[in-house]
Design a protein around this motif. Structure first.
Motif, short mmCIF file in Angstrom:
data_model
loop_
_atom_site.label_atom_id
_atom_site.label_comp_id
_atom_site.label_asym_id
_atom_site.label_seq_id
_atom_site.Cartn_x
_atom_site.Cartn_y
_atom_site.Cartn_z
N TYR A 201 0.76 -1.23 -0.11
CA TYR A 201 0.20 -0.20 -0.03
C TYR A 201 0.75 1.24 -0.03
CZ TYR A 201 -3.79 -3.15 0.85
OH TYR A 201 -4.88 -3.93 0.63
N LEU A 202 2.08 1.34 0.66
CA LEU A 202 2.82 2.53 0.83
C LEU A 202 3.18 3.21 -0.56
CD1 LEU A 202 3.91 4.31 2.90
CD2 LEU A 202 6.18 3.11 2.90
N LEU A 203 3.54 2.37 -1.48
CA LEU A 203 3.93 2.91 -2.94
C LEU A 203 2.73 3.38 -3.67
CD1 LEU A 203 5.96 3.51 -5.36
CD2 LEU A 203 5.69 1.28 -5.79
N TRP A 204 1.72 2.88 -3.56
CA TRP A 204 0.48 3.13 -4.18
C TRP A 204 -0.07 4.59 -3.56
CZ3 TRP A 204 -2.71 0.93 -8.25
CH2 TRP A 204 -4.00 1.57 -8.09
N TYR A 205 -0.21 4.35 -2.27
CA TYR A 205 -0.66 5.95 -1.33
C TYR A 205 0.10 6.96 -1.93
CZ TYR A 205 -1.94 8.69 2.29
OH TYR A 205 -2.38 9.78 3.35
N TYR A 206 1.36 6.77 -1.72
CA TYR A 206 2.09 7.95 -2.02
C TYR A 206 2.20 8.53 -3.50
CZ TYR A 206 3.53 8.82 2.90
OH TYR A 206 3.69 9.43 4.18
N ASN A 207 1.96 7.41 -4.21
CA ASN A 207 2.00 7.84 -5.59
C ASN A 207 0.79 8.24 -6.15
OD1 ASN A 207 2.55 5.69 -8.53
ND2 ASN A 207 2.71 7.70 -8.48
N TYR A 208 -0.21 7.31 -6.09
CA TYR A 208 -1.58 7.68 -6.52
C TYR A 208 -2.46 8.85 -5.70
CZ TYR A 208 -2.54 5.02 -10.67
OH TYR A 208 -2.66 4.52 -11.85
N ASN B 77 -9.74 6.18 -2.96
CA ASN B 77 -10.29 7.02 -1.92
C ASN B 77 -9.29 7.19 -0.77
OD1 ASN B 77 -11.77 8.03 0.11
ND2 ASN B 77 -13.62 6.65 0.06
N PRO B 78 -9.04 8.66 -0.59
CA PRO B 78 -7.88 8.90 0.35
C PRO B 78 -8.24 8.63 1.67
CG PRO B 78 -8.33 10.51 -1.27
CD PRO B 78 -9.37 9.72 -1.35
N ASP B 79 -9.49 8.58 2.19
CA ASP B 79 -10.14 8.27 3.47
C ASP B 79 -9.83 6.73 3.99
OD1 ASP B 79 -10.84 10.74 3.82
OD2 ASP B 79 -13.11 10.43 3.33
N ALA B 80 -9.76 5.89 2.92
CA ALA B 80 -9.68 4.77 3.08
C ALA B 80 -8.11 4.28 3.72
CB ALA B 80 -9.71 3.83 1.99
N TYR B 81 -7.16 4.89 3.45
CA TYR B 81 -5.76 4.83 3.77
C TYR B 81 -5.69 5.46 5.36
CZ TYR B 81 -5.08 3.58 -1.05
OH TYR B 81 -5.36 2.79 -2.41
#
Length: 484
Positions: free
Chosen positions: A37-44, A190-194
């Motif tokens: 999740y970390l790469l996807w979160y900070y990238n997307y 969805n940002p809230d999911a993270y």
């Protein structure tokens, strides 16, 4: 001075094994976060370039290379009324969970160099504080389970709960936190999911660390004591001692295998959301279902790993299972690229990918369990050669080996996305098919080279069951002589 012999311990029961393994939920949470999740979160979600994110994670891994053996050495030498390991395990609970939560709450407007520094600091903090628990906890294994097969069994519990923590959190995130909304029809965006992911994951970390530490506290009186405090060493003497410990040929074989294999797993995990969303076209619910393949695999590995150890020995079983794993991992991609697999709208696609993935994970998890058990055997072998117990140092190296999953693997994934020209923040249907296929074409040979290349190092591991039994008998004689 010779290591003092502990009191004769009672047989390790189910609850002791349960709580020993239960603490790995914390490591599983950290692992799935950094791997998937970390790469996807900070990238997307945050909008950082993948190369920046993967570089930040790689920098954190370099700090790990320094902190892991230091924590291992401290764990080996510490003397308290609660033993060598448990004080560090207790101390890790709050800072590990708190730094994990903050990792998913970067200040608004942070970008460029400032975002890079924030990510490096928080990723390093999470890694360091989870190491403060993981290394001392892992180092309990050789004394909790001295038998050749017992070590495989107790390692099975540890890996089962590690996967339960990571995959359980991932399933809840994909199934519940990432439910599609009107604003975000693709729940993975969805940002809230993270934010929910970070809070829930931090809570799981805290609970599992405290429960495991308390649940194994009663075994402290049966653990070995280390030399007296008056046997102090200079920094250079300590480094020389560490170098001698790590020069064990059998351990170097395990370490070389693990770094390459776990890097392959890290690459696979970092690209999981990319392949799941764009290559296979799965929804968040389908991705949630796919995460359960790891839980199925970890459950079966509780029986498969000990069985394979008894059948072939740990080394041979670990090698065979690693090769089978990479074959199964690459199989669906090879079939799809050659037009021999189900299309994305075919209802048979999800069950087929699930089944193949479950076999891949079963082989990979079982191989990892055997390697973890092999390290305990190396600890005994090394103690006879060097005259000291060094569980903390060996499991520190093992911890670093596993964390290369989220360092080297994620770094390679970020570079690979940049090389193929994968567009940033693209929605499903907006990425050209040739870019998606090119990503898979690069992925397959890298995966196979890392797995098979790593497995080949196991040839240099030479400890068999008879060697282990002889080592245990020699250690018993030494301890008996020291007591007399």
């Amino acid at each position: 001075m010779t290591v003092a012999s502990p009191a004769v311990p009672p047989k390790l029961g189910f609850f002791a094994r349960f709580f020993y393994g239960f603490g790995s939920i914390a490591y599983g949470v950290k692992d799935i976060a950094f791997r998937t999740y970390l790469l996807w979160y900070y990238n997307y979600i945050i909008g950082a370039p993948p190369a920046l994110v993967s570089a930040a994670i790689m920098v954190a891994l370099i700090f790990d290379a320094i902190s892991d053996p230091i924590i291992g050495q401290i764990s080996d030498q510490l003397r308290t009324r609660w033993g060598r390991r448990h004080p560090l395990m207790y101390a890790s609970a709050i800072p590990a969970s708190l730094s994990f939560v903050l990792l998913w709450f970067p200040p608004p407007g942070l970008e460029g160099a400032a975002l890079f520094v924030y990510l490096v600091v928080l990723a390093t903090a999470v890694r360091t504080f989870i190491t403060l628990y993981e290394i001392p906890s892992s180092a309990l294994a050789p004394e909790l389970a001295p038998g050749y097969d017992d070590r495989t069994a107790i390692a099975s519990y540890r890996y089962f709960f590690g996967y339960l923590g990571g995959i359980g959190l991932s399933f809840i995130t994909l199934f519940y936190f990432m439910r599609p909304t009107e604003a975000y029809p693709v729940g993975q965006l969805n940002p809230d999911a993270y934010l929910a992911f970070g809070l829930f994951g931090g809570g799981l970390m805290f609970f599992s660390v405290v429960a495991s530490t308390v649940g194994t506290h009663h075994r402290i009186k049966y653990l070995r004591l280390q030399p007296n405090r008056d046997e102090r060493k200079s920094a250079f003497q300590t480094l020389a001692m560490m170098a001698r410990t790590f020069s064990n040929r059998n351990f170097l074989a395990i370490l070389s295998f693990g770094i390459l294999k776990y890097s392959a797993i890290g690459l696979t995990s970092a690209l999981a959301l990319y392949f799941g969303t764009f290559f296979w076209g799965f929804s968040n619910i389908q991705l949630a279902i796919l995460t359960l393949e790891y839980l199925v695999a970890a459950s079966l590995a509780l029986a498969v790993a000990p069985w394979a150890s008894r059948l072939m020995g740990k080394r041979n079983a670990a090698f065979v299972l690693a090769v089978l794993a990479v074959v199964m991992g690459a199989l669906p991609f090879i079939l799809r690229l050659n037009g021999l697999f189900f299309e994305n709208d075919d209802p048979r696609l999800l069950p087929a990918v699930f089944a193949i993935g479950a076999v891949y994970s079963l082989c990979g998890v079982s191989s990892a369990i055997l390697v973890h058990a092999m390290i305990g055997d190396v600890v005994d072998d090394s103690s006879l050669r060097t005259g000291r117990r060094a569980e903390g140092l060996f499991y520190a190296a093992n911890s670093f080996m596993q964390k290369s999953v989220s360092g080297i693997g994620v770094f390679a994934a970020g570079l690979l996305l940049s090389v193929v020209g994968f567009p940033e923040k693209a929605r499903p249907g907006q990425v050209p098919q040739d870019v998606i296929n090119t990503l898979a074409i690069w992925y397959i040979p890298i995966l196979m080279a890392l797995y098979i290349g790593g497995a080949s190092f196991l040839y240099f591991y030479r400890l068999r069951r008879a060697d282990h039994d002889a080592n245990l008998e020699a250690i018993r004689q030494q301890e008996t002589g020291a007591a007399e």
